[in-house]
Scaffold this motif. Structure first.
Motif, PDB file in Angstrom:
ATOM      1  N   ASP A 226       0.819  -1.213   0.000  1.00  0.00           N
ATOM      2  CA  ASP A 226       0.000   0.000   0.000  1.00  0.00           C
ATOM      3  C   ASP A 226       0.854   1.264   0.000  1.00  0.00           C
ATOM      4  O   ASP A 226       0.456   2.279  -0.573  1.00  0.00           O
ATOM      5  CB  ASP A 226      -0.933   0.000   1.213  1.00  0.00           C
ATOM      6  N   PHE A 227       2.009   1.195   0.638  1.00  0.00           N
ATOM      7  CA  PHE A 227       2.916   2.343   0.695  1.00  0.00           C
ATOM      8  C   PHE A 227       4.354   1.847   0.660  1.00  0.00           C
ATOM      9  O   PHE A 227       4.652   0.760   1.159  1.00  0.00           O
ATOM     10  CB  PHE A 227       2.707   3.155   1.988  1.00  0.00           C
ATOM     11  N   LYS A 228       5.228   2.649   0.096  1.00  0.00           N
ATOM     12  CA  LYS A 228       6.664   2.403   0.192  1.00  0.00           C
ATOM     13  C   LYS A 228       7.230   3.308   1.275  1.00  0.00           C
ATOM     14  O   LYS A 228       6.980   4.516   1.272  1.00  0.00           O
ATOM     15  CB  LYS A 228       7.365   2.689  -1.143  1.00  0.00           C
ATOM     16  N   LEU A 229       7.991   2.734   2.206  1.00  0.00           N
ATOM     17  CA  LEU A 229       8.620   3.500   3.270  1.00  0.00           C
ATOM     18  C   LEU A 229      10.131   3.339   3.200  1.00  0.00           C
ATOM     19  O   LEU A 229      10.638   2.214   3.094  1.00  0.00           O
ATOM     20  CB  LEU A 229       8.137   3.035   4.651  1.00  0.00           C
ATOM     21  N   GLU A 230      10.817   4.461   3.253  1.00  0.00           N
ATOM     22  CA  GLU A 230      12.279   4.479   3.358  1.00  0.00           C
ATOM     23  C   GLU A 230      12.628   5.231   4.632  1.00  0.00           C
ATOM     24  O   GLU A 230      12.001   6.244   4.969  1.00  0.00           O
ATOM     25  CB  GLU A 230      12.902   5.167   2.148  1.00  0.00           C
ATOM     26  N   PHE A 231      13.654   4.757   5.322  1.00  0.00           N
ATOM     27  CA  PHE A 231      14.020   5.321   6.616  1.00  0.00           C
ATOM     28  C   PHE A 231      15.453   5.838   6.579  1.00  0.00           C
ATOM     29  O   PHE A 231      16.361   5.131   6.130  1.00  0.00           O
ATOM     30  CB  PHE A 231      13.883   4.263   7.713  1.00  0.00           C
ATOM     31  N   PHE A 232      15.632   7.052   7.086  1.00  0.00           N
ATOM     32  CA  PHE A 232      16.960   7.651   7.153  1.00  0.00           C
ATOM     33  C   PHE A 232      17.219   8.160   8.565  1.00  0.00           C
ATOM     34  O   PHE A 232      16.372   8.850   9.149  1.00  0.00           O
ATOM     35  CB  PHE A 232      17.088   8.817   6.170  1.00  0.00           C
ATOM     36  N   THR A 233      18.379   7.821   9.110  1.00  0.00           N
ATOM     37  CA  THR A 233      18.886   8.465  10.314  1.00  0.00           C
ATOM     38  C   THR A 233      19.582   9.750   9.874  1.00  0.00           C
ATOM     39  O   THR A 233      19.671  10.033   8.682  1.00  0.00           O
ATOM     40  CB  THR A 233      19.870   7.548  11.061  1.00  0.00           C
ATOM     41  N   PRO A 234      20.106  10.538  10.802  1.00  0.00           N
ATOM     42  CA  PRO A 234      20.846  11.733  10.370  1.00  0.00           C
ATOM     43  C   PRO A 234      22.091  11.429   9.547  1.00  0.00           C
ATOM     44  O   PRO A 234      22.599  12.324   8.859  1.00  0.00           O
ATOM     45  CB  PRO A 234      21.218  12.405  11.706  1.00  0.00           C
ATOM     46  N   THR A 235      22.572  10.178   9.576  1.00  0.00           N
ATOM     47  CA  THR A 235      23.833   9.876   8.895  1.00  0.00           C
ATOM     48  C   THR A 235      23.735   8.857   7.776  1.00  0.00           C
ATOM     49  O   THR A 235      24.607   8.802   6.921  1.00  0.00           O
ATOM     50  CB  THR A 235      24.876   9.353   9.905  1.00  0.00           C
ATOM     51  N   ARG A 236      22.663   8.022   7.748  1.00  0.00           N
ATOM     52  CA  ARG A 236      22.584   6.989   6.718  1.00  0.00           C
ATOM     53  C   ARG A 236      21.179   6.411   6.623  1.00  0.00           C
ATOM     54  O   ARG A 236      20.350   6.609   7.507  1.00  0.00           O
ATOM     55  CB  ARG A 236      23.585   5.862   7.002  1.00  0.00           C
ATOM     56  N   GLN A 237      20.940   5.668   5.525  1.00  0.00           N
ATOM     57  CA  GLN A 237      19.678   4.962   5.368  1.00  0.00           C
ATOM     58  C   GLN A 237      19.711   3.679   6.178  1.00  0.00           C
ATOM     59  O   GLN A 237      20.755   3.048   6.343  1.00  0.00           O
ATOM     60  CB  GLN A 237      19.420   4.645   3.895  1.00  0.00           C
ATOM     61  N   ILE A 238      18.525   3.276   6.679  1.00  0.00           N
ATOM     62  CA  ILE A 238      18.392   2.077   7.487  1.00  0.00           C
ATOM     63  C   ILE A 238      17.266   1.233   6.903  1.00  0.00           C
ATOM     64  O   ILE A 238      16.288   1.767   6.352  1.00  0.00           O
ATOM     65  CB  ILE A 238      18.128   2.461   8.965  1.00  0.00           C
ATOM     66  N   ALA A 239      17.376  -0.093   6.996  1.00  0.00           N
ATOM     67  CA  ALA A 239      16.403  -0.972   6.342  1.00  0.00           C
ATOM     68  C   ALA A 239      15.016  -0.863   6.957  1.00  0.00           C
ATOM     69  O   ALA A 239      14.005  -0.803   6.250  1.00  0.00           O
ATOM     70  CB  ALA A 239      16.904  -2.416   6.391  1.00  0.00           C
ATOM     71  N   HIS A 240      14.930  -0.898   8.262  1.00  0.00           N
ATOM     72  CA  HIS A 240      13.647  -0.868   8.961  1.00  0.00           C
ATOM     73  C   HIS A 240      13.731   0.112  10.123  1.00  0.00           C
ATOM     74  O   HIS A 240      14.805   0.322  10.700  1.00  0.00           O
ATOM     75  CB  HIS A 240      13.282  -2.242   9.530  1.00  0.00           C
ATOM     76  N   CYS A 241      12.584   0.660  10.488  1.00  0.00           N
ATOM     77  CA  CYS A 241      12.514   1.479  11.699  1.00  0.00           C
ATOM     78  C   CYS A 241      11.138   1.306  12.305  1.00  0.00           C
ATOM     79  O   CYS A 241      10.120   1.620  11.669  1.00  0.00           O
ATOM     80  CB  CYS A 241      12.769   2.950  11.389  1.00  0.00           C
TER      81      CYS A 241
END
Length: 290
Positions: free
Chosen positions: A57-72
């Motif tokens: 239903d939705f695509k989610l991408e997650f970013f910390t202040p320094t890098r992308q992360i697979a899940h959050c």
């Protein structure tokens, strides 16, 4: 271009505390570099970027202040609670696409639950166990009886460390460079340190999370770590339950009380999946120029 970004506190405990995440809708218009810059500008532990998906239903991408992360976990709960609140989520059964595939999401009233995978465990040898304890200013005598430190993965890897009581958990003195080095070696998001004492009755554990490898010194609520902890409590400490309530954020300074509800699904004595969830509330809106 100016954009308004709602800040959503996930896993709030009785409408207070929680872990804030930025939620950026219509994120398909931004490049990966722009997403990273937005996350860095917001400065929270994670920001979720929501865009259309062909497999969920939705695509989610997650970013910390320094890098992308697979899940959050907390950013997922923040996103789906927010989508429900603004009328973009009419169904209780929904889903997200992440870097490594589709995950189911279940809405129950004002709570959102996210699917995690069956647990995988990696035991530490004594040298790495002692290094991990040293990176927290702890001794082997501080460990909860029967709770050997263990890497647990239900989508992300966390080092689970059980301590005897809340006093020891509060007194942790993290050495972030050492935690980051061990996290690199085991490809961890970070450490999830717990004790069997919770602040409120009826809760199964109180926890703290340290993830300096991802630019997070300490986090108020971590759904992707509470899932592994619930599995650890059942499989390693033999607490034969199918639902666990995990407190987090109470031992931070300042405190940000949070609670994560984890429901395990088991077949023939083995955990095959789990759902971790909680409530979320809008705390503010920030405006950025990109």
């Amino acid at each position: 271009m100016k954009i308004d970004i709602p800040i959503i506190n996930a896993f709030v405990d009785e409408h207070k505390g929680g872990n804030p995440a930025g939620v950026v809708l219509d994120a398909q218009q931004y490049s990966q570099d722009q997403k990273q810059r937005i996350a860095a500008s917001i400065g929270l532990s994670e920001t979720a970027f929501v865009s259309p998906s062909s497999v969920a239903d939705f695509k989610l991408e997650f970013f910390t202040p320094t890098r992308q992360i697979a899940h959050c976990g907390h950013a997922t709960i923040a996103t789906f609670c927010y989508l429900r609140q603004i009328g973009l989520l009419p169904n209780d059964q929904t889903s997200k696409e992440t870097i490594d595939g589709r995950r189911e999401i279940l809405m129950q009233g004002d709570m959102a639950y996210m699917e995690q995978s069956a647990p995988r465990y990696i035991e530490l040898d004594q040298a790495h166990r002692d290094r991990a304890l040293g990176s927290l200013g702890l001794e082997p005598s501080d460990l909860l009886e029967g709770a050997e430190p263990c890497v647990v993965n239900t989508g992300n890897s966390f080092l689970i460390i059980g301590l005897k009581d809340s006093a020891r958990t509060k007194s942790i003195r993290p050495i972030m460079t050492d935690i980051s080095a061990i996290s690199d070696e085991y490809d961890l998001i970070g450490y999830y340190v717990f004790c069997p004492e919770a602040v409120k009755a009826g809760r199964d554990a109180g926890a703290r999370m340290f993830a300096p490898r991802y630019g997070i010194d300490e986090e108020a609520a971590t759904g992707m770590a509470a899932g592994p902890l619930a599995c650890y409590l059942r499989d390693k400490l033999k607490i034969q339950k199918h639902q666990f309530l995990i407190e987090q954020g109470y031992f931070m300074s300042p405190a940000s009380p949070s609670v994560i509800d984890v429901k395990l699904q088991a077949e023939q004595g083995s955990i095959i999946s789990l759902m971790a969830g909680g409530k979320a509330a809008v705390s503010e809106t920030r405006q950025l120029e990109i």
